[in-house]
Design an enzyme around this catalytic site. Structure first.
Site, PDB file in Angstrom:
ATOM      1  N   SER A 178      42.957  49.640  42.738  1.00 23.36           N
ATOM      2  CA  SER A 178      43.510  48.867  41.711  1.00 23.36           C
ATOM      3  C   SER A 178      44.992  48.478  41.869  1.00 23.36           C
ATOM      4  CB  SER A 178      42.772  49.382  40.152  1.00 23.36           C
ATOM      5  OG  SER A 178      43.825  48.592  39.200  1.00 23.36           O
TER       6      SER A 178
ATOM      7  N   TYR B 217      42.889  56.467  33.980  1.00 26.88           N
ATOM      8  CA  TYR B 217      42.224  55.465  35.158  1.00 26.88           C
ATOM      9  C   TYR B 217      43.345  55.296  36.111  1.00 26.88           C
ATOM     10  CZ  TYR B 217      40.922  50.887  36.759  1.00 26.88           C
ATOM     11  OH  TYR B 217      40.868  49.830  37.676  1.00 26.88           O
TER      12      TYR B 217
END
Length: 305
Positions: free
Chosen positions: A144, A157
């Protein structure tokens, strides 16, 4: 295997989380390029939807395996069942957010277990076979932009994606000697339902330090994803980067300002002072070893001193 789409046509790709979201975007791009698919899934509806899209577009059917990427025993079974694989895409992940200072062990264990542990499980399960068949291949680890950009609501995350980034960059040096390329793919905002992850928390990780997920708040957050890139475009850019054997695949172009800031603050943080020759020598050896590894040479600890 870098060069053009014919290098991968007729080869087999295994994609975790390959029946929805970014995973299915990659699967569709691969199918359109003539790559055979094996897709892992959790929900039967996703499997049915994926099969329908392939059929409606006149593409060969995929093979499907039900898999929780945190289940190491099942991962080993799947690797044995699937047989020869040339492309491994570690894609499955969860997008869960909350104040990092309030996180519990369960929050860390769940998010890191899926986002980083799932990648580890894919590598441990599939790399031996990919190396053994000797036909080369490619590994794509989906991270990401959080692998570079941090924020107050995404600490765990972000940690998981930083971990995937570091692992992937190092693995590229290891696998070059085996004719296996490695890419880190970092997508930005994509039109998926990733925002629903917090509503799918497993019972075994129920002891969260975060406040209970508010469906209305999540739905509002989800409106941002509607503005995202089509997953198929993300998949096409992933395929192009894989064909070119790029170590880093960035699919979204809106992050120049962020990278400029990262570069500037990093350079400014370096002390402006003389460096002893011995330390300079060690760093030269490190750079030379990395360049040699990227060209396919096996590197040992003796090459670093």
């Amino acid at each position: 295997m870098a060069g053009n789409t014919s290098d991968f046509r007729g080869k087999t790709a295994f994609i975790t989380g390959g029946t929805n979201g970014i995973g299915f975007g990659i699967a569709r791009a691969f199918a359109l390029a003539g790559i055979d698919l094996v897709l892992s899934y959790r929900k039967e509806q996703d499997r049915e939807d994926a099969a329908r899209w392939l059929a409606e577009n006149g593409l060969p059917p995929a093979r499907y395996v039900q898999l929780d990427v945190t289940d190491r025993d099942r991962f080993a079974e799947v690797a044995a069942e699937v047989g020869k694989v040339h492309v491994l895409v570690n894609n499955a992940g969860v997008s869960v957010f909350g104040p990092t200072d309030e996180a519990s062990y369960a929050d860390y264990d769940w998010i890191m277990g899926v986002n980083f542990g799932g990648v580890v499980n894919g590598l441990v399960s599939f790399l031996p076979g990919m190396k053994a068949h000797g036909e080369g291949g490619h590994v794509v680890n989906v991270a990401s932009m959080a692998a570079y950009l941090s924020g107050p609501q995404a600490g765990i995350y972000t940690a998981s994606k930083f971990a995937v980034r570091g692992l992937t960059e190092s693995l590229r040096y290891n696998l070059a000697a085996h004719g296996i390329g490695v890419s880190l793919m970092c997508p930005g905002l994509t039109r998926t339902n990733a925002w629903t992850s917090a509503l799918k928390r497993p019972e075994g990780f129920a002891d969260s330090g975060f406040a209970p997920a508010d469906p209305r708040e999540l739905e509002q957050f989800g409106t941002a994803f509607e503005l995202g890139m089509d997953p198929l475009e993300v998949g096409q850019k992933t395929l192009q980067g894989m064909i070119a054997n790029r170590g880093l695949i960035l699919t979204h172009g809106e992050f120049a300002e962020d990278f400029e800031e990262i570069f500037r603050t990093s350079i400014e943080a370096l002390p402006n002072e003389p460096v002893p020759e011995g330390r300079l020598h060690i760093e030269r050896l490190r750079r030379e070893a990395n360049r040699a590894a990227a060209q396919g040479q096996l590197i040992g600890l003796s090459d670093l001193t």
